[in-house]
Scaffold this active site. Structure first.
Site, mmCIF file in Angstrom:
data_model
loop_
_atom_site.group_PDB
_atom_site.id
_atom_site.type_symbol
_atom_site.label_atom_id
_atom_site.label_comp_id
_atom_site.label_asym_id
_atom_site.label_seq_id
_atom_site.Cartn_x
_atom_site.Cartn_y
_atom_site.Cartn_z
ATOM 1 N N GLY A 135 36.770 36.228 41.876
ATOM 2 C CA GLY A 135 37.249 37.302 42.412
ATOM 3 C C GLY A 135 38.573 37.845 42.271
ATOM 4 O O GLY A 135 39.432 37.457 43.089
ATOM 5 N N SER A 137 39.223 41.912 40.591
ATOM 6 C CA SER A 137 39.167 43.152 40.744
ATOM 7 C C SER A 137 38.701 43.727 42.289
ATOM 8 O O SER A 137 37.758 43.056 42.973
ATOM 9 C CB SER A 137 38.265 43.714 39.795
ATOM 10 O OG SER A 137 38.627 43.794 38.479
ATOM 11 N N GLU A 253 40.305 34.123 28.298
ATOM 12 C CA GLU A 253 38.922 34.945 28.237
ATOM 13 C C GLU A 253 38.672 35.340 27.117
ATOM 14 O O GLU A 253 37.300 35.744 26.775
ATOM 15 C CB GLU A 253 39.092 36.253 29.017
ATOM 16 C CG GLU A 253 39.269 36.148 30.778
ATOM 17 C CD GLU A 253 39.066 37.310 31.490
ATOM 18 O OE1 GLU A 253 38.083 37.518 32.392
ATOM 19 O OE2 GLU A 253 39.696 38.415 31.200
#
Length: 421
Positions: A135, A137, A253
């Site tokens: 959660g 953007s 990431e």
């Protein structure tokens, strides 16, 4: 260091290959064959079962740091992580629905969480029993993550969360969501944010709405929080430390996953080449040159990824370079698909009907999906800014966003679709 595979890695490869051959059968194999960009939400029940199968084999969390303990996962060196990822991709296994918990949430808890949080959440991720979504953007805070408006208000032993998140991958299947929210209303921009672990099973307090893409799929979602509850002891890093934790997570990431992604790219390129041969487009010397160029650029991306993994201490700006390389490459592949197929690319695989008004084949979906490759996960423009400012030391550019703080580390990384990485 020189990145390479030794005899222990090859033994590990044989073990991984044998395990996949014995377990990737039946409905699991069928689901893998239905893969492709944006298909991760299809067959949710079978995908959850596959996560538990992986967890039972000890294949989840190979790269987790064990400084704080073991959580049901097997240990794996960096080269063994690459080996497993390569064999998984080559076997055509289903797209993972547990990767957000395994590759983003788990390393973040190991780095910033407390022991109680690690004991509660990491074993469930390692067993493949709990799925996570991200959660970050928001409609008004995509490229400017520090401008988010979701708030979390202290209420007794917990928090009440209100706001909206968008581009949330797998929100409909997730059991938990890690949410970046403002806990200090007086805090400016990245100050006063907290990183909360929120259960998704809260009817009437959390609503998930799928976002239909032009490819016809709905892998992304809007998530609305209306007084959703999070426990006070599920704040990672402490109240107000959300920005530091969030930026630490974004740094995770990209890594081994880049090599896995390239194996999928190679499979897609082979399909495009096959279409060119079958349809006769390969006789066009210009198209043939473009196909060879795609192949050569994919080889360069692999060598660059291996070089980056082998660099001691990492390489500054490497994630941004990798994103620029693969985003443009994949988008060009989608465009090449259309050129290879010619006029036939405009025709669907079945006749239109009220029950099936939007049928596409795999290569058509590939083309439509790749239109977003240079936007999600950090647009090309943002990646070039990062390289220019942080690697080359060029003067910082005006961001063009009212109130945006200049030079804020990582602010521009909270892009729509960053959850997919």
């Amino acid at each position: 260091m020189e990145f390479g595979f030794g005899s222990a890695d090859e033994a590990f490869r044989a073990e991984a290959r044998d395990w996949l051959a014995g377990h990737l059968v039946g409905e699991f194999a069928a689901l893998g064959a239905r893969g492709g960009p944006g298909s991760e939400h299809v067959g949710a029940g079978v995908r959850r079962a596959w996560e538990r199968e992986l967890g039972g084999g000890g294949w989840i969390g190979l790269g987790w740091d064990r400084a704080h303990g073991e959580y049901g996962n097997r240990a794996g060196s960096l080269t063994q992580q690459v080996v497993w990822a390569e064999e998984y991709a080559r076997a055509g296994a289903p797209g993972r629905v547990g990767h957000i918990g395994e590759n983003l949430l788990a390393p973040t808890l190991i780095a910033y969480g407390d022991q109680a949080q690690r004991k509660r959440f990491l074993p469930a991720v390692a067993r493949g029993e709990e799925l996570w979504c991200q959660g970050y953007s928001e409609p008004e805070a995509g490229s400017d993550l520090a401008g988010l408006r979701t708030v979390a208000v202290r209420d007794g032993a917990g928090y009440r969360i209100s706001g909206q998140k968008v581009w949330t991958s797998l929100a409909g299947e997730a059991d938990w969501c890690f949410v970046l929210a403002r806990t200090d209303p007086a805090g400016r921009r990245h100050r006063g944010l907290s990183f909360l672990l929120v259960p998704m099973d809260q009817p009437g307090r959390i609503e998930v709405r799928p976002i239909r893409q032009m490819s016809g799929t709905a892998e992304f979602n809007e998530v609305f929080f209306d007084g959703a509850v999070a426990r006070a002891d599920h704040v990672v890093g402490g109240e107000g430390a959300g920005w530091r934790v969030a930026m630490g997570l974004l740094a995770l990431e990209r890594g081994v996953s880049t090599l896995v992604q390239q194996i999928g790219f190679a499979r897609e390129l082979a399909e495009v080449v096959g279409a060119a041969v079958r349809g006769g487009a390969v006789r066009d010397p210009v198209l043939r040159e473009h196909l060879v160029r795609q192949w050569a650029e994919l080889k360069v991306m692999r060598w660059n990824a291996l070089r980056t993994l082998g660099a001691a201490g990492g390489t500054e700006g490497a994630p941004s370079v990798a994103k620029l390389l693969w985003g443009g490459w994949h988008q060009r592949l989608g465009e090449l698909v259309m050129r290879v197929r010619g006029a036939a690319a405009t025709v669907g695989p079945v006749d239109w009907s009220p029950r099936a008004p939007y049928e596409l084949d795999a290569l058509q979906r590939l083309f439509l999906f790749t239109r977003a490759d240079t936007i999600y996960g950090g647009s090309d423009e943002i990646q070039r800014n990062i390289i220019a400012e942080r690697v080359l030391g060029l003067p910082r550019a005006e961001r063009g966003m009212p109130g945006a703080e200049r030079g804020m580390p990582g602010a521009e990384r909270g892009m729509p679709g960053a959850e997919r990485e």
